[in-house]
Scaffold this active site. Structure first.
Site, short mmCIF file in Angstrom:
data_model
loop_
_atom_site.label_atom_id
_atom_site.label_comp_id
_atom_site.label_asym_id
_atom_site.label_seq_id
_atom_site.Cartn_x
_atom_site.Cartn_y
_atom_site.Cartn_z
N SER A 124 0.84 -1.20 0.00
CA SER A 124 0.00 0.00 0.00
C SER A 124 0.86 1.24 0.00
O SER A 124 1.98 1.24 0.56
CB SER A 124 -0.86 -0.04 1.27
N TYR A 149 -2.39 -1.15 10.86
CA TYR A 149 -2.61 -1.68 9.50
C TYR A 149 -1.41 -1.35 8.61
O TYR A 149 -0.84 -2.25 7.96
CB TYR A 149 -3.90 -1.09 8.89
N LYS A 153 1.74 -3.78 6.69
CA LYS A 153 2.18 -3.79 5.28
C LYS A 153 3.69 -3.57 5.21
O LYS A 153 4.39 -4.24 4.44
CB LYS A 153 1.44 -2.69 4.48
P1 NAD Z 1 -11.18 -7.01 0.94
O1 NAD Z 1 -11.43 -7.02 2.41
O2 NAD Z 1 -12.33 -6.73 0.03
O3 NAD Z 1 -10.52 -8.41 0.49
C1 NAD Z 1 -9.71 -9.15 1.34
C2 NAD Z 1 -10.21 -10.59 1.29
O4 NAD Z 1 -9.36 -11.38 2.13
C3 NAD Z 1 -11.64 -10.75 1.79
O5 NAD Z 1 -12.37 -11.53 0.85
C4 NAD Z 1 -11.47 -11.50 3.12
O6 NAD Z 1 -12.58 -12.34 3.39
C5 NAD Z 1 -10.19 -12.26 2.88
N1 NAD Z 1 -9.44 -12.59 4.10
C6 NAD Z 1 -9.08 -11.76 5.12
N2 NAD Z 1 -8.38 -12.43 6.04
C7 NAD Z 1 -8.26 -13.71 5.59
C8 NAD Z 1 -7.64 -14.88 6.10
N3 NAD Z 1 -6.98 -14.88 7.27
N4 NAD Z 1 -7.72 -16.01 5.39
C9 NAD Z 1 -8.38 -16.05 4.20
N5 NAD Z 1 -8.99 -14.97 3.67
C10 NAD Z 1 -8.94 -13.81 4.36
O7 NAD Z 1 -9.99 -5.97 0.68
P2 NAD Z 1 -9.45 -5.35 -0.69
O8 NAD Z 1 -9.81 -3.92 -0.72
O9 NAD Z 1 -9.78 -6.22 -1.81
O10 NAD Z 1 -7.89 -5.42 -0.40
C11 NAD Z 1 -7.11 -6.53 -0.80
C12 NAD Z 1 -5.68 -6.33 -0.31
O11 NAD Z 1 -5.18 -5.10 -0.83
C13 NAD Z 1 -5.56 -6.24 1.20
O12 NAD Z 1 -4.37 -6.88 1.60
C14 NAD Z 1 -5.45 -4.75 1.45
O13 NAD Z 1 -4.76 -4.46 2.63
C15 NAD Z 1 -4.67 -4.30 0.23
N6 NAD Z 1 -4.90 -2.88 -0.10
C16 NAD Z 1 -6.17 -2.43 -0.24
C17 NAD Z 1 -6.37 -1.08 -0.53
C18 NAD Z 1 -7.77 -0.52 -0.63
O14 NAD Z 1 -7.92 0.70 -0.50
N7 NAD Z 1 -8.79 -1.33 -0.88
C19 NAD Z 1 -5.28 -0.22 -0.71
C20 NAD Z 1 -3.98 -0.74 -0.59
C21 NAD Z 1 -3.80 -2.08 -0.27
C1 WQD Z 2 -9.38 9.71 0.91
C2 WQD Z 2 -9.55 11.19 1.16
C3 WQD Z 2 -9.86 11.72 3.48
C4 WQD Z 2 -13.73 9.71 3.89
C5 WQD Z 2 -6.80 4.65 2.90
C6 WQD Z 2 -5.72 3.96 3.65
C7 WQD Z 2 -4.63 3.53 2.71
C8 WQD Z 2 -5.21 2.70 1.55
C9 WQD Z 2 -6.34 3.40 0.88
C10 WQD Z 2 -5.12 0.42 2.18
C11 WQD Z 2 -8.79 11.70 2.40
C12 WQD Z 2 -11.11 12.07 2.69
C13 WQD Z 2 -12.55 10.21 3.40
C14 WQD Z 2 -14.77 10.62 4.28
C15 WQD Z 2 -13.37 12.46 3.61
N1 WQD Z 2 -5.77 1.48 2.00
N2 WQD Z 2 -12.37 11.58 3.26
N3 WQD Z 2 -14.53 11.96 4.11
O1 WQD Z 2 -7.06 7.66 3.78
O2 WQD Z 2 -6.19 8.11 1.43
O3 WQD Z 2 -6.24 5.82 2.27
O4 WQD Z 2 -7.31 3.78 1.87
O5 WQD Z 2 -3.94 0.23 2.13
O6 WQD Z 2 -3.74 2.79 3.47
O7 WQD Z 2 -5.19 4.85 4.63
O8 WQD Z 2 -8.37 6.88 1.72
O9 WQD Z 2 -10.71 6.94 1.01
O10 WQD Z 2 -10.19 6.98 3.49
O11 WQD Z 2 -9.67 8.99 2.10
O12 WQD Z 2 -13.19 13.68 3.50
O13 WQD Z 2 -15.84 10.23 4.76
O14 WQD Z 2 -10.95 11.44 1.44
O15 WQD Z 2 -9.63 12.67 4.50
O16 WQD Z 2 -8.36 13.01 2.11
P1 WQD Z 2 -6.92 7.23 2.38
P2 WQD Z 2 -9.80 7.38 2.10
#
Ligand code: NAD
Ligand code: WQD
Length: 339
Positions: A124, A149, A153
Protein backbone atom coordinates in the site's frame (compact mmCIF):
# COMPACT_ATOMS: atom_id res chain seq x y z
CA UNK A 1 -0.28 -24.86 -13.46
CA UNK A 2 -2.51 -22.56 -11.44
CA UNK A 3 -2.32 -19.22 -9.68
CA UNK A 4 -3.53 -19.20 -6.08
CA UNK A 5 -5.29 -15.95 -5.19
CA UNK A 6 -5.63 -15.42 -1.44
CA UNK A 7 -8.52 -13.08 -0.59
CA UNK A 8 -9.83 -13.58 -4.12
CA UNK A 9 -13.47 -13.08 -3.15
CA UNK A 10 -12.76 -9.53 -1.92
CA UNK A 11 -12.88 -6.20 -3.74
CA UNK A 12 -9.52 -6.13 -5.54
CA UNK A 13 -9.13 -9.92 -5.58
CA UNK A 14 -12.44 -10.49 -7.40
CA UNK A 15 -11.51 -8.08 -10.20
CA UNK A 16 -8.06 -9.63 -10.41
CA UNK A 17 -9.49 -13.17 -10.72
CA UNK A 18 -11.54 -11.99 -13.70
CA UNK A 19 -8.53 -10.28 -15.31
CA UNK A 20 -6.31 -13.34 -14.73
CA UNK A 21 -8.90 -15.67 -16.26
CA UNK A 22 -9.27 -13.37 -19.27
CA UNK A 23 -5.49 -13.44 -19.65
CA UNK A 24 -5.61 -17.25 -19.82
CA UNK A 25 -4.45 -18.12 -16.29
CA UNK A 26 -6.03 -20.91 -14.29
CA UNK A 27 -7.17 -19.41 -10.99
CA UNK A 28 -7.80 -20.97 -7.57
CA UNK A 29 -9.07 -18.85 -4.69
CA UNK A 30 -8.56 -19.24 -0.97
CA UNK A 31 -10.76 -17.01 1.19
CA UNK A 32 -12.37 -17.33 4.62
CA UNK A 33 -15.20 -14.93 3.65
CA UNK A 34 -14.37 -12.76 6.66
CA UNK A 35 -14.97 -9.65 4.55
CA UNK A 36 -16.66 -11.10 1.46
CA UNK A 37 -19.42 -13.49 0.48
CA UNK A 38 -20.03 -16.63 -1.59
CA UNK A 39 -22.20 -14.41 -3.81
CA UNK A 40 -19.05 -12.63 -4.90
CA UNK A 41 -17.63 -15.99 -6.03
CA UNK A 42 -20.81 -16.75 -7.99
CA UNK A 43 -20.45 -13.46 -9.84
CA UNK A 44 -16.74 -13.97 -10.49
CA UNK A 45 -17.61 -17.33 -12.09
CA UNK A 46 -20.38 -15.67 -14.12
CA UNK A 47 -17.94 -13.02 -15.44
CA UNK A 48 -15.24 -15.61 -16.12
CA UNK A 49 -17.71 -17.87 -17.90
CA UNK A 50 -16.51 -20.89 -15.91
CA UNK A 51 -16.23 -22.34 -12.44
CA UNK A 52 -13.41 -20.92 -10.37
CA UNK A 53 -12.54 -23.24 -7.48
CA UNK A 54 -12.60 -21.61 -4.04
CA UNK A 55 -11.29 -23.18 -0.87
CA UNK A 56 -13.02 -21.70 2.17
CA UNK A 57 -10.02 -21.63 4.45
CA UNK A 58 -8.15 -19.21 6.67
CA UNK A 59 -4.60 -18.59 5.49
CA UNK A 60 -3.44 -19.12 9.09
CA UNK A 61 -4.70 -22.71 8.83
CA UNK A 62 -1.46 -24.46 7.89
CA UNK A 63 -2.98 -27.89 7.24
CA UNK A 64 -5.81 -26.41 5.18
CA UNK A 65 -3.39 -24.41 3.04
CA UNK A 66 -1.05 -27.35 2.62
CA UNK A 67 -3.95 -29.44 1.32
CA UNK A 68 -4.61 -26.79 -1.37
CA UNK A 69 -0.99 -26.99 -2.52
CA UNK A 70 -1.04 -30.80 -2.46
CA UNK A 71 -4.25 -30.98 -4.50
CA UNK A 72 -3.13 -28.48 -7.15
CA UNK A 73 -0.03 -27.50 -9.09
CA UNK A 74 0.43 -23.92 -7.95
CA UNK A 75 2.96 -21.86 -9.80
CA UNK A 76 2.54 -18.51 -8.02
CA UNK A 77 0.48 -16.81 -5.34
CA UNK A 78 -1.18 -13.41 -5.49
CA UNK A 79 -1.67 -12.51 -1.85
CA UNK A 80 -4.58 -10.17 -1.06
CA UNK A 81 -5.95 -11.81 2.10
CA UNK A 82 -5.78 -9.55 5.12
CA UNK A 83 -7.60 -7.01 7.25
CA UNK A 84 -7.57 -3.48 5.85
CA UNK A 85 -9.41 -0.93 8.01
CA UNK A 86 -7.01 1.72 9.28
CA UNK A 87 -9.19 2.93 12.18
CA UNK A 88 -10.14 -0.58 13.31
CA UNK A 89 -6.48 -1.58 13.33
CA UNK A 90 -5.83 0.97 16.10
CA UNK A 91 -8.57 -0.69 18.21
CA UNK A 92 -7.57 -4.26 17.35
CA UNK A 93 -3.81 -4.35 16.77
CA UNK A 94 -3.49 -7.96 17.92
CA UNK A 95 -6.05 -9.13 15.34
CA UNK A 96 -4.33 -7.12 12.61
CA UNK A 97 -0.81 -8.37 13.37
CA UNK A 98 -2.10 -11.91 13.79
CA UNK A 99 -4.11 -12.00 10.56
CA UNK A 100 -1.85 -9.99 8.27
CA UNK A 101 1.58 -11.00 9.53
CA UNK A 102 0.71 -14.42 10.98
CA UNK A 103 -1.25 -15.25 7.82
CA UNK A 104 1.58 -14.20 5.52
CA UNK A 105 4.17 -16.19 7.51
CA UNK A 106 2.06 -19.35 7.40
CA UNK A 107 1.40 -18.85 3.70
CA UNK A 108 5.11 -18.41 2.90
CA UNK A 109 6.08 -21.42 5.00
CA UNK A 110 3.54 -23.63 3.23
CA UNK A 111 4.69 -22.23 -0.14
CA UNK A 112 8.31 -23.04 0.74
CA UNK A 113 7.45 -26.61 1.72
CA UNK A 114 5.61 -27.06 -1.56
CA UNK A 115 8.40 -25.45 -3.55
CA UNK A 116 6.27 -22.59 -4.83
CA UNK A 117 8.38 -19.46 -4.46
CA UNK A 118 6.67 -16.81 -6.58
CA UNK A 119 4.52 -14.27 -4.76
CA UNK A 120 2.86 -10.96 -5.63
CA UNK A 121 1.90 -9.06 -2.49
CA UNK A 122 -0.75 -6.35 -1.95
CA UNK A 123 1.17 -3.57 -0.31
CA UNK A 124 0.00 0.00 0.00
CA UNK A 125 0.99 3.62 -0.50
CA UNK A 126 0.64 3.80 3.28
CA UNK A 127 4.20 2.36 3.59
CA UNK A 128 5.56 5.72 2.40
CA UNK A 129 4.49 7.11 5.79
CA UNK A 130 3.98 10.79 6.62
CA UNK A 131 7.27 12.32 5.55
CA UNK A 132 7.92 11.58 1.89
CA UNK A 133 6.76 14.25 -0.55
CA UNK A 134 4.56 13.32 -3.55
CA UNK A 135 5.01 12.20 -6.26
CA UNK A 136 6.07 9.11 -4.34
CA UNK A 137 8.77 6.93 -5.90
CA UNK A 138 9.72 3.35 -5.06
CA UNK A 139 13.25 4.52 -4.19
CA UNK A 140 12.01 6.69 -1.32
CA UNK A 141 12.48 5.31 2.21
CA UNK A 142 9.51 3.28 3.46
CA UNK A 143 8.37 3.23 7.09
CA UNK A 144 7.11 5.85 9.52
CA UNK A 145 3.66 4.26 9.28
CA UNK A 146 1.07 5.73 11.63
CA UNK A 147 -1.29 2.85 12.38
CA UNK A 148 -1.07 -0.93 12.93
CA UNK A 149 -2.61 -1.68 9.50
CA UNK A 150 0.08 0.34 7.70
CA UNK A 151 2.75 -1.17 9.92
CA UNK A 152 1.65 -4.70 8.95
CA UNK A 153 2.18 -3.79 5.28
CA UNK A 154 5.61 -2.32 6.01
CA UNK A 155 6.62 -5.33 8.15
CA UNK A 156 5.41 -7.81 5.51
CA UNK A 157 7.50 -6.03 2.88
CA UNK A 158 10.56 -6.49 5.12
CA UNK A 159 9.71 -10.13 5.86
CA UNK A 160 9.39 -10.93 2.15
CA UNK A 161 12.66 -9.13 1.40
CA UNK A 162 14.39 -11.18 4.11
CA UNK A 163 12.97 -14.40 2.65
CA UNK A 164 14.55 -13.55 -0.73
CA UNK A 165 17.87 -12.76 0.99
CA UNK A 166 17.80 -16.18 2.66
CA UNK A 167 16.84 -18.13 -0.47
CA UNK A 168 17.42 -16.66 -3.90
CA UNK A 169 14.92 -19.06 -5.50
CA UNK A 170 12.13 -16.74 -4.31
CA UNK A 171 10.62 -14.06 -6.53
CA UNK A 172 8.69 -11.37 -4.68
CA UNK A 173 6.78 -8.48 -6.20
CA UNK A 174 5.50 -5.80 -3.85
CA UNK A 175 2.67 -3.77 -5.39
CA UNK A 176 1.98 -0.49 -3.60
CA UNK A 177 -1.60 0.48 -4.42
CA UNK A 178 -2.79 4.03 -4.13
CA UNK A 179 -6.59 4.58 -3.74
CA UNK A 180 -8.59 1.90 -5.61
CA UNK A 181 -12.16 2.85 -6.59
CA UNK A 182 -14.53 1.98 -9.46
CA UNK A 183 -15.93 -1.44 -10.25
CA UNK A 184 -16.29 -3.93 -13.08
CA UNK A 185 -18.22 -2.45 -16.07
CA UNK A 186 -20.91 -5.11 -15.74
CA UNK A 187 -21.95 -3.75 -12.33
CA UNK A 188 -21.80 -7.35 -11.04
CA UNK A 189 -18.76 -7.05 -8.73
CA UNK A 190 -17.53 -4.10 -6.69
CA UNK A 191 -16.59 -2.88 -3.23
CA UNK A 192 -18.90 -4.11 -0.49
CA UNK A 193 -17.89 -2.49 2.80
CA UNK A 194 -19.28 -3.76 6.08
CA UNK A 195 -21.18 -1.13 8.06
CA UNK A 196 -20.42 2.56 7.54
CA UNK A 197 -17.65 2.94 4.95
CA UNK A 198 -14.32 4.43 5.98
CA UNK A 199 -13.13 5.24 2.48
CA UNK A 200 -14.27 8.20 0.45
CA UNK A 201 -15.84 6.65 -2.67
CA UNK A 202 -18.08 4.06 -0.96
CA UNK A 203 -19.17 6.80 1.46
CA UNK A 204 -20.08 9.06 -1.47
CA UNK A 205 -22.00 6.33 -3.30
CA UNK A 206 -23.98 5.52 -0.14
CA UNK A 207 -24.87 9.20 0.29
CA UNK A 208 -25.91 9.38 -3.36
CA UNK A 209 -28.23 6.40 -2.99
CA UNK A 210 -29.75 7.78 0.21
CA UNK A 211 -28.33 5.29 2.72
CA UNK A 212 -26.30 8.02 4.45
CA UNK A 213 -27.45 11.63 4.88
CA UNK A 214 -24.31 13.56 3.95
CA UNK A 215 -20.57 13.33 3.44
CA UNK A 216 -18.20 14.81 6.00
CA UNK A 217 -15.23 16.34 4.20
CA UNK A 218 -12.34 15.87 6.59
CA UNK A 219 -10.62 19.26 6.57
CA UNK A 220 -10.63 22.16 4.09
CA UNK A 221 -7.50 23.89 5.35
CA UNK A 222 -4.80 21.64 3.85
CA UNK A 223 -2.14 23.12 1.61
CA UNK A 224 -3.84 21.87 -1.58
CA UNK A 225 -5.61 23.61 -4.48
CA UNK A 226 -8.97 23.76 -2.67
CA UNK A 227 -7.90 22.94 0.91
CA UNK A 228 -9.18 19.34 0.88
CA UNK A 229 -7.01 16.20 0.86
CA UNK A 230 -5.48 15.08 -2.43
CA UNK A 231 -5.14 11.39 -3.37
CA UNK A 232 -4.27 9.21 -6.36
CA UNK A 233 -7.51 7.34 -7.18
CA UNK A 234 -7.06 4.33 -9.46
CA UNK A 235 -9.69 2.23 -11.21
CA UNK A 236 -9.81 -1.26 -9.68
CA UNK A 237 -9.78 -2.86 -13.16
CA UNK A 238 -6.55 -1.00 -13.99
CA UNK A 239 -5.19 -2.30 -10.69
CA UNK A 240 -6.30 -5.84 -11.58
CA UNK A 241 -4.53 -5.58 -14.94
CA UNK A 242 -1.41 -4.43 -13.09
CA UNK A 243 -1.44 -7.77 -11.25
CA UNK A 244 -1.58 -9.69 -14.52
CA UNK A 245 1.45 -7.73 -15.79
CA UNK A 246 3.30 -8.27 -12.50
CA UNK A 247 2.60 -11.99 -12.69
CA UNK A 248 3.73 -12.23 -16.33
CA UNK A 249 6.92 -10.47 -15.31
CA UNK A 250 7.65 -12.75 -12.35
CA UNK A 251 6.97 -15.91 -14.38
CA UNK A 252 9.38 -14.84 -17.11
CA UNK A 253 12.30 -15.74 -14.85
CA UNK A 254 14.52 -14.74 -11.97
CA UNK A 255 13.45 -11.46 -10.48
CA UNK A 256 14.30 -11.34 -6.74
CA UNK A 257 12.44 -8.49 -5.05
CA UNK A 258 10.69 -5.90 -7.16
CA UNK A 259 8.59 -2.99 -5.96
CA UNK A 260 6.05 -1.08 -8.05
CA UNK A 261 3.65 1.74 -7.40
CA UNK A 262 0.22 1.12 -8.93
CA UNK A 263 -1.33 4.55 -9.27
CA UNK A 264 -2.21 7.02 -12.00
CA UNK A 265 0.22 9.78 -11.05
CA UNK A 266 -2.68 12.28 -10.78
CA UNK A 267 -3.92 13.78 -7.53
CA UNK A 268 -7.56 14.74 -7.02
CA UNK A 269 -9.01 16.51 -3.99
CA UNK A 270 -12.07 15.38 -2.04
CA UNK A 271 -14.12 18.15 -3.65
CA UNK A 272 -12.83 17.22 -7.14
CA UNK A 273 -14.16 13.71 -6.48
CA UNK A 274 -17.52 14.97 -5.23
CA UNK A 275 -17.91 17.14 -8.34
CA UNK A 276 -16.86 14.40 -10.76
CA UNK A 277 -19.16 11.91 -9.06
CA UNK A 278 -22.14 14.30 -9.22
CA UNK A 279 -21.55 14.77 -12.93
CA UNK A 280 -21.15 11.06 -13.66
CA UNK A 281 -24.17 9.97 -11.60
CA UNK A 282 -26.54 12.91 -11.98
CA UNK A 283 -27.04 12.74 -8.19
CA UNK A 284 -26.34 15.43 -5.59
CA UNK A 285 -23.89 14.60 -2.83
CA UNK A 286 -24.67 16.84 0.14
CA UNK A 287 -21.58 17.47 2.23
CA UNK A 288 -20.35 19.46 5.21
CA UNK A 289 -16.83 20.48 6.14
CA UNK A 290 -15.69 18.55 9.22
CA UNK A 291 -12.45 18.58 11.23
CA UNK A 292 -9.38 16.87 9.82
CA UNK A 293 -9.24 13.08 10.35
CA UNK A 294 -6.32 12.12 12.61
CA UNK A 295 -3.47 10.48 10.68
CA UNK A 296 -4.43 12.01 7.30
CA UNK A 297 -1.87 13.84 5.20
CA UNK A 298 -2.57 16.66 2.75
CA UNK A 299 -1.34 15.05 -0.45
CA UNK A 300 -0.47 11.54 -1.61
CA UNK A 301 0.04 10.53 -5.23
CA UNK A 302 2.35 8.22 -7.11
CA UNK A 303 5.07 8.41 -9.65
CA UNK A 304 3.96 5.38 -11.72
CA UNK A 305 6.89 5.52 -14.18
CA UNK A 306 8.61 2.34 -13.01
CA UNK A 307 5.56 0.12 -13.59
CA UNK A 308 5.27 1.54 -17.10
CA UNK A 309 8.94 1.03 -17.91
CA UNK A 310 9.38 -2.43 -16.40
CA UNK A 311 5.92 -4.01 -16.56
CA UNK A 312 4.53 -2.15 -19.55
CA UNK A 313 1.54 -1.21 -17.39
CA UNK A 314 -0.19 2.10 -16.95
CA UNK A 315 -3.63 3.09 -15.74
CA UNK A 316 -6.00 3.70 -18.67
CA UNK A 317 -9.24 4.68 -16.99
CA UNK A 318 -9.86 8.28 -15.95
CA UNK A 319 -11.82 9.83 -13.12
CA UNK A 320 -15.11 10.04 -15.04
CA UNK A 321 -15.04 6.30 -15.73
CA UNK A 322 -14.10 5.54 -12.11
CA UNK A 323 -17.11 7.53 -10.90
CA UNK A 324 -19.51 6.04 -13.49
CA UNK A 325 -18.46 2.51 -12.63
CA UNK A 326 -18.62 3.08 -8.84
CA UNK A 327 -22.13 4.46 -9.28
CA UNK A 328 -23.29 1.63 -11.57
CA UNK A 329 -22.16 -0.91 -9.00
CA UNK A 330 -23.85 0.94 -6.11
CA UNK A 331 -27.10 1.62 -7.96
CA UNK A 332 -27.42 -1.93 -9.31
CA UNK A 333 -26.57 -3.41 -5.89
CA UNK A 334 -27.91 -1.04 -3.21
CA UNK A 335 -27.13 -3.62 -0.52
CA UNK A 336 -23.94 -4.96 -2.04
CA UNK A 337 -24.01 -8.74 -2.41
CA UNK A 338 -26.80 -9.07 0.16
CA UNK A 339 -29.78 -8.64 -2.19
P1 NAD B 1 -11.18 -7.01 0.94
O1 NAD B 1 -11.43 -7.02 2.41
O2 NAD B 1 -12.33 -6.73 0.03
O3 NAD B 1 -10.52 -8.41 0.49
C1 NAD B 1 -9.71 -9.15 1.34
C2 NAD B 1 -10.21 -10.59 1.29
O4 NAD B 1 -9.36 -11.38 2.13
C3 NAD B 1 -11.64 -10.75 1.79
O5 NAD B 1 -12.37 -11.53 0.85
C4 NAD B 1 -11.47 -11.50 3.12
O6 NAD B 1 -12.58 -12.34 3.39
C5 NAD B 1 -10.19 -12.26 2.88
N1 NAD B 1 -9.44 -12.59 4.10
C6 NAD B 1 -9.08 -11.76 5.12
N2 NAD B 1 -8.38 -12.43 6.04
C7 NAD B 1 -8.26 -13.71 5.59
C8 NAD B 1 -7.64 -14.88 6.10
N3 NAD B 1 -6.98 -14.88 7.27
N4 NAD B 1 -7.72 -16.01 5.39
C9 NAD B 1 -8.38 -16.05 4.20
N5 NAD B 1 -8.99 -14.97 3.67
C10 NAD B 1 -8.94 -13.81 4.36
O7 NAD B 1 -9.99 -5.97 0.68
P2 NAD B 1 -9.45 -5.35 -0.69
O8 NAD B 1 -9.81 -3.92 -0.72
O9 NAD B 1 -9.78 -6.22 -1.81
O10 NAD B 1 -7.89 -5.42 -0.40
C11 NAD B 1 -7.11 -6.53 -0.80
C12 NAD B 1 -5.68 -6.33 -0.31
O11 NAD B 1 -5.18 -5.10 -0.83
C13 NAD B 1 -5.56 -6.24 1.20
O12 NAD B 1 -4.37 -6.88 1.60
C14 NAD B 1 -5.45 -4.75 1.45
O13 NAD B 1 -4.76 -4.46 2.63
C15 NAD B 1 -4.67 -4.30 0.23
N6 NAD B 1 -4.90 -2.88 -0.10
C16 NAD B 1 -6.17 -2.43 -0.24
C17 NAD B 1 -6.37 -1.08 -0.53
C18 NAD B 1 -7.77 -0.52 -0.63
O14 NAD B 1 -7.92 0.70 -0.50
N7 NAD B 1 -8.79 -1.33 -0.88
C19 NAD B 1 -5.28 -0.22 -0.71
C20 NAD B 1 -3.98 -0.74 -0.59
C21 NAD B 1 -3.80 -2.08 -0.27
C1 WQD C 1 -9.38 9.71 0.91
C2 WQD C 1 -9.55 11.19 1.16
C3 WQD C 1 -9.86 11.72 3.48
C4 WQD C 1 -13.73 9.71 3.89
C5 WQD C 1 -6.80 4.65 2.90
C6 WQD C 1 -5.72 3.96 3.65
C7 WQD C 1 -4.63 3.53 2.71
C8 WQD C 1 -5.21 2.70 1.55
C9 WQD C 1 -6.34 3.40 0.88
C10 WQD C 1 -5.12 0.42 2.18
C11 WQD C 1 -8.79 11.70 2.40
C12 WQD C 1 -11.11 12.07 2.69
C13 WQD C 1 -12.55 10.21 3.40
C14 WQD C 1 -14.77 10.62 4.28
C15 WQD C 1 -13.37 12.46 3.61
N1 WQD C 1 -5.77 1.48 2.00
N2 WQD C 1 -12.37 11.58 3.26
N3 WQD C 1 -14.53 11.96 4.11
O1 WQD C 1 -7.06 7.66 3.78
O2 WQD C 1 -6.19 8.11 1.43
O3 WQD C 1 -6.24 5.82 2.27
O4 WQD C 1 -7.31 3.78 1.87
O5 WQD C 1 -3.94 0.23 2.13
O6 WQD C 1 -3.74 2.79 3.47
O7 WQD C 1 -5.19 4.85 4.63
O8 WQD C 1 -8.37 6.88 1.72
O9 WQD C 1 -10.71 6.94 1.01
O10 WQD C 1 -10.19 6.98 3.49
O11 WQD C 1 -9.67 8.99 2.10
O12 WQD C 1 -13.19 13.68 3.50
O13 WQD C 1 -15.84 10.23 4.76
O14 WQD C 1 -10.95 11.44 1.44
O15 WQD C 1 -9.63 12.67 4.50
O16 WQD C 1 -8.36 13.01 2.11
P1 WQD C 1 -6.92 7.23 2.38
P2 WQD C 1 -9.80 7.38 2.10
Amino acid sequence: MAILVTGGAGFIGSHTCVALTQAGYEVIIVDNYYNSSPKSLARICELCGKDIPLYECDIRDRAGLDKIFKENKIEAVIHFAGLKAVGESCQKPIEYYDNNIGGTLTLCDVMRHNNCKNIVFSSSATVYGMHNVSPLKETMPAGGTTNPYGTTKYMIEIILEDIVKSDSDWNVTLLRYFNPIGAHKSGRIGENPNGIPNNLMPYITQVAIGKLPELSVFGDDYDTHDGTGVRDYIHVVDLAEGHVKALNNILEGKKGVQIFNLGTGHGYSVLDIVKAFEQASGRKVPYKIAPRRPGDIATCYSDPTKAKEVLGWEAKRGLEEMCEDSWRWQSMNPNGFED
